[in-house]
Design a protein around this motif. Structure first.
Motif, PDB file in Angstrom:
ATOM      1  N   GLU A  11       0.801  -1.228   0.000  1.00 32.46           N
ATOM      2  CA  GLU A  11       0.000   0.000   0.000  1.00 32.46           C
ATOM      3  C   GLU A  11       0.833   1.277   0.000  1.00 32.46           C
ATOM      4  N   THR A  12       2.138   1.181   0.219  1.00 31.92           N
ATOM      5  CA  THR A  12       2.984   2.379   0.210  1.00 31.92           C
ATOM      6  C   THR A  12       3.953   2.417  -0.972  1.00 31.92           C
ATOM      7  N   ARG A  15       5.733   5.581  -3.757  1.00 29.81           N
ATOM      8  CA  ARG A  15       5.762   6.889  -3.076  1.00 29.81           C
ATOM      9  C   ARG A  15       7.177   7.320  -2.688  1.00 29.81           C
ATOM     10  N   THR A  17       9.307   5.518  -0.871  1.00 30.22           N
ATOM     11  CA  THR A  17       9.745   4.920   0.393  1.00 30.22           C
ATOM     12  C   THR A  17      10.959   4.024   0.188  1.00 30.22           C
TER      13      THR A  17
END
Length: 90
Positions: A11-12, A15, A17
């Motif tokens: 879900e991340t 982005r 990360t």
């Protein structure tokens, strides 16, 4: 030499990360005098291969049937990154 892995929750992803984590890992390894980082990545994991290439890793080999993915033996690509800071002082 150190072997590294970076895992980002689904879900991340996308982005930045993973990029931030890998950059921090590289910085810390250099701060602690680690000259070579090594990673084993499944060939079909193109996002991870691109991430590592952007962080200065290069492909150095292929290990056949070394890891399992969903119960099937898979090859992994071996990547390494050599520090541009560690070991450069005369």
């Amino acid at each position: 030499m150190a072997e590294v892995s970076v895992y980002v929750a689904a879900e991340t992803r996308g982005r930045g990360t993973g990029r931030q984590l890998l950059a921090a890992l590289v910085a810390e390894s250099e701060r602690h005098g680690v000259w070579t980082l090594q990673a084993g990545i499944f060939p079909e994991n193109q996002p991870s291969l691109r991430l590592h290439a952007a962080a200065g890793f290069r492909w150095v080999g292929r290990r056949e049937r070394i890891g399992q993915l969903r119960g099937r033996w898979q090859d992994t690509l071996l990547l390494e990154r050599r520090s541009t800071l560690v070991g450069t002082a005369a």
